[in-house]
Design an enzyme around this catalytic site. Structure first.
Site, PDB file in Angstrom:
ATOM      1  N   ARG A 181      19.498 -53.554 -21.679  1.00 45.55           N
ATOM      2  CA  ARG A 181      20.287 -53.654 -20.474  1.00 45.55           C
ATOM      3  C   ARG A 181      19.562 -53.507 -19.262  1.00 45.55           C
ATOM      4  NH1 ARG A 181      22.519 -57.042 -22.442  1.00 45.55           N
ATOM      5  NH2 ARG A 181      20.960 -56.725 -24.008  1.00 45.55           N
TER       6      ARG A 181
ATOM      7  N   ASP B 100      29.158 -69.344 -29.117  1.00 45.53           N
ATOM      8  CA  ASP B 100      28.247 -68.306 -28.387  1.00 45.53           C
ATOM      9  C   ASP B 100      28.477 -66.992 -29.057  1.00 45.53           C
ATOM     10  OD1 ASP B 100      26.629 -67.015 -26.329  1.00 45.53           O
ATOM     11  OD2 ASP B 100      28.429 -66.725 -24.910  1.00 45.53           O
ATOM     12  N   GLU B 101      27.391 -66.014 -29.021  1.00 46.83           N
ATOM     13  CA  GLU B 101      27.392 -64.851 -29.729  1.00 46.83           C
ATOM     14  C   GLU B 101      27.377 -64.816 -31.404  1.00 46.83           C
ATOM     15  OE1 GLU B 101      25.971 -62.554 -28.213  1.00 46.83           O
ATOM     16  OE2 GLU B 101      26.623 -62.280 -26.115  1.00 46.83           O
TER      17      GLU B 101
ATOM     18  N   LYS C  20      20.264 -67.448 -22.558  1.00 45.71           N
ATOM     19  CA  LYS C  20      20.973 -68.082 -23.409  1.00 45.71           C
ATOM     20  C   LYS C  20      22.452 -68.888 -22.920  1.00 45.71           C
ATOM     21  CE  LYS C  20      24.005 -64.884 -25.014  1.00 45.71           C
ATOM     22  NZ  LYS C  20      25.306 -65.119 -24.468  1.00 45.71           N
ATOM     23  N   THR C  21      22.864 -68.216 -21.932  1.00 45.72           N
ATOM     24  CA  THR C  21      24.022 -69.028 -21.048  1.00 45.72           C
ATOM     25  C   THR C  21      23.536 -70.285 -20.462  1.00 45.72           C
ATOM     26  OG1 THR C  21      25.104 -66.843 -20.802  1.00 45.72           O
ATOM     27  CG2 THR C  21      25.857 -68.563 -19.526  1.00 45.72           C
TER      28      THR C  21
ATOM     29  N   GLN D 109      21.140 -58.109 -31.822  1.00 48.68           N
ATOM     30  CA  GLN D 109      22.141 -57.705 -31.025  1.00 48.68           C
ATOM     31  C   GLN D 109      23.455 -57.467 -32.025  1.00 48.68           C
ATOM     32  OE1 GLN D 109      22.064 -58.626 -26.711  1.00 48.68           O
ATOM     33  NE2 GLN D 109      20.454 -60.009 -27.373  1.00 48.68           N
TER      34      GLN D 109
END
Length: 772
Positions: free
Chosen positions: A613, A224-225, A32-33, A255
């Site tokens: 995670r 983002d997010e 994603k980043t 998420q």
């Protein structure tokens, strides 16, 4: 543009298509980043000016890392010119530019949660309200919910629905507290975190010319997010993107775990409705975890109905199956986990930092801390007391805040008598009362004491004048001195450094070292600002510190420790070896989250976040008995264990655990013909014309089989009813007793009924029958 070759096909498409609306659904560990970073670099390489790009993140840490990566792909100067940062940092900057339109000075203070809580306690005390009913933290949460839904203090006071809810919770005067709180913040020239977004919305609504200016400025928006945005954040993005519609949001609905903070999963689910011509990109390859972990997580999240479907996959090694460990007691669970980490680290020559223990609630950490200490295993609690919340740090920062904004009420009250100056609580109360009566700041009252003493004796007035002279001296230096020079001057002249130096106890030495560490941080800030050509005054440093997020506040330099943290805190992090503990009904999923489909789906998303995670190995554990509120309970293993496809699981015991008894709650439907009583959430009339309806209750048909007059129904003696039992009510049907509270004869039971949801009943009147 060789950097584009470093992307997979879907990533590259999401990066190259820069015009119009884009929704990038990014599964866990899917890069994603990288997509956000490369998309911004690609915009810059298309000769889009850096100042016309707005990138919004949820942590300063994420913004810093992205800027560093962009700097390696394009000219470093371009990356430094980007408008990139958290929602709060970006819009606090805009508010400082435009503060005059809102009646604030540009040097306004940003109150943290502790400041807000302290101010509310003072207001509740002044109003002579019962602080056990009007608990400051609960009142603050209520006000925060209002602000996140764009409900101002005046709108709150005029909304009859809100008044009814507060009255039913025995807190009918919250509206008055909210009004006083807002007035006091304005008198102190202060905003809290929620104000930064609320006031931005107010600015854009009441000043269309200001909105138009920023719409023209920011031609490209990246968020983002996006699944973590609340209504206030959503509306800001929507308004800014209105003209050009070049908006790219990145996130993962699977998420979305922060509804308790006001996050709305609907924002990402309904993106297609806001931008009908949008492009959808699904990043489905997980580069972080083994195939087994990804497949296990997929098998769980498939149970959720509200989601954007995707097929996450991994091309890493297959990896070990997920271990499921049963403990007899919660203490044995702690021993098993600590011992497993000890042995695995020795056997595989791993670092302590390769391990993490995730739990649902902070209270669970104690047992694991004790078990790790017995084996001399080093650990750190993530999300513990922040460096910036320690008393000595808050004290010095309060002096800094007064230097920049002398109207800051909370800062004045904190340091007016520290180090001791002989200014007592009675004097502070008189100053506060005078400020309230005259609708001015405490600083204004202090500065005018020679003309109007408010019953304060001349000796105390002299002490107050010396304090005022001290602060005024600091103020005069702020445009001359750099942040570090002024900070050193304030720390020494105010007497804090000497005060702590004189305390030679271990605690005193530690506090003195913390002050030195703070000054080291300011030195670093000054140096970085100098190199980057940014403002390097104390005011700029204070704004940086005020806007730190939880992930930015970790000052622990010794990283090689086992990490203990809640699952909510773990989002965005990754660990090679993971222990997810306390997998029991009413703990995970939480007891408060099994009464509605929406809440249960969020708990399942939280479990999905926990699983993803992990990079290499996951161990799940549960206990057959656990202490709760001083009593032993006998929980069943969490339904989430049974929801993992069995081919990805390795049970570390002979008999499969009993997963029966919660299937009904697990299969709650969203059909309008069924019954679910939702917990009370924030409800309000629309304050902004485009605001969606909030938390509308699901209407359902009640069970028509009324048994009130059934002669064969014989209630059980209420003294025999215990938590965990299955009971029957004449009208509500069968249900499970979740919790008991109170003393005889007024014992209350919280019961989840299959037909009508959760109810709280007084046992002496409820006429319940034990059926299992």
């Amino acid at each position: 543009m060789e950097y584009l070759n470093e992307l997979n096909q879907v990533q590259r498409e999401a990066v190259e298509n820069i015009n119009g609306a884009s929704l990038v659904i990014a599964g866990a560990g899917s890069g994603k980043t990288r997509v956000l970073t490369y998309r911004i670099a690609h915009l810059l390489n298309q000769n889009i000016p850096a100042y016309s790009i707005l990138a919004l993140t949820f942590t300063n840490k994420a913004a810093r890392e992205m800027k560093e990566r962009i700097g390696k792909l394009v000219d470093q100067q371009q990356s430094q010119s980007l408008w990139m940062g958290t929602f709060h940092s970006i819009f606090s900057k805009i508010l400082r530019y435009e503060s005059e339109h809102l009646g604030f000075d540009s040097n306004f203070t940003i109150y943290d949660t502790q400041d807000s809580r302290n101010l509310l306690r003072a207001i509740i005390r002044e109003m002579q309200l019962d602080d056990k009913v009007y608990k400051a933290n609960e009142v603050l949460n209520r006000i925060s919910s209002a602000k996140n839904n764009l409900v101002t203090a005046n709108a709150y006071a005029q909304n009859s629905n809100i008044q009814k809810i507060d009255a039913s919770n025995r807190r009918p005067l919250i509206f008055e507290i909210y009004k006083k709180y807002s007035q006091r913040c304005r008198q102190a020239n202060a905003m809290d975190f929620d104000d930064l977004l609320l006031q931005t919305n107010i600015l854009f609504k009441t000043k269309p010319e200001i909105l138009s200016k920023y719409q023209d400025k920011f031609r490209y928006l990246l968020v983002d997010e996006y699944q973590d945005t609340n209504y206030s954040q959503y509306l800001i993005v929507k308004k800014l993107a209105e003209n050009h519609k070049n908006v790219c949001v990145v996130g993962d609905d699977a998420q979305s775990i922060y509804s308790f903070r006001g996050a709305k999963i609907e924002n990402i689910l309904n993106f297609k409705n806001d931008y009908p011509n949008y492009k959808l990109y699904k990043l489905e390859q997980n580069y972080r975890s083994t195939q087994n972990i990804v497949n296990a997580a997929n098998s769980v999240i498939l149970k959720n109905r509200e989601q954007i479907k995707k097929e996450s996959f991994s091309e890493n090694e297959e990896g070990a199956k997920i271990k499921v460990v049963k403990a007899i007691t919660d203490h044995e669970e702690g021993y098993i986990v600590a011992n497993a980490i000890f042995e695995e680290r020795m056997r595989e020559h791993l670092q302590y930092q390769d391990f993490a223990i995730l739990y649902r609630t902070n209270a669970q950490s104690r047992i694991f801390e004790e078990s790790l200490r017995k084996l001399n295993l080093p650990y750190k609690i993530y999300g513990g007391l922040s460096f910036y919340q320690r008393k000595e740090i808050k004290d010095l920062l309060s002096y800094f805040r007064l230097t920049v904004n002398p109207n800051d009420e909370e800062a004045i009250k904190r340091v007016i008598n520290y180090p001791k100056r002989g200014i007592g609580a009675t004097t502070i109360t008189k100053l506060q009362d005078a400020a309230t009566q005259n609708e001015c700041s405490m600083w204004d009252v202090i500065c005018g004491l020679n003309q109007r003493p408010y019953g304060i004796n001349s000796g105390t007035i002299s002490k107050l004048m010396r304090f005022a002279t001290l602060i005024t001296d600091f103020q005069k230096r702020q445009d001359i001195d750099s942040a570090i020079d002024l900070a050193n001057h304030v720390a020494k002249t105010a007497g804090i450094v000497q005060e702590l130096y004189n305390d030679r106890s271990p605690e005193g030495v530690s506090r003195h070292e913390n002050i030195q560490e703070l000054l080291n941080g300011i030195q670093e800030f000054t140096q970085n600002s100098l190199e980057e050509g940014k403002e390097l005054q104390l005011a700029n440093y204070l704004e940086d510190v005020a806007l730190l997020t939880d992930q930015d506040k970790d000052k622990d330099e010794d990283r090689n420790k086992i990490t203990l943290m809640t699952i909510h805190s773990a989002k965005g992090l990754e660990f090679p070896h993971l222990h997810i503990v306390g997998l029991e009904e009413d703990l995970f999923p939480s007891q408060m989250a099994t009464t509605t489909p929406q809440d249960l789906e969020e708990e399942r998303r939280l479990f999905y976040v926990a699983l993803t995670r992990a990079e290499t190995k996951v161990t799940l554990s549960f206990a057959k008995s656990r202490y709760k509120w001083g009593n032993v309970s006998y929980p069943r293993p969490s339904r989430f264990i049974s929801e993992i496809d069995e081919k990805f699981v390795d049970l570390q015991f002979d008999t499969e655990p009993d997963f029966s008894g919660f299937r009904d709650a697990n299969q709650l439907s969203r059909s309008d013909s069924e019954v679910v009583n939702q917990p009370k959430k924030f409800e309000t009339k629309q304050s902004f014309s485009s605001k969606p309806k909030l938390n509308q209750p699901i209407t359902r048909n009640r069970n028509s089989n009324n048994q009130d007059n059934d002669p064969n129904f014989i209630p059980t003696n209420p003294e025999l009813i215990q938590s965990g039992m299955i009971v029957e009510h004449q009208r509500f049907g069968k249900g499970k007793v979740l919790q008991m509270e109170g003393n005889k004869p007024n014992i209350k039971a919280t019961v989840f009924f299959q037909n009508v949801g959760q109810k709280q009943l007084l046992l002496k009147f409820a006429k319940l029958k034990i059926v299992g």
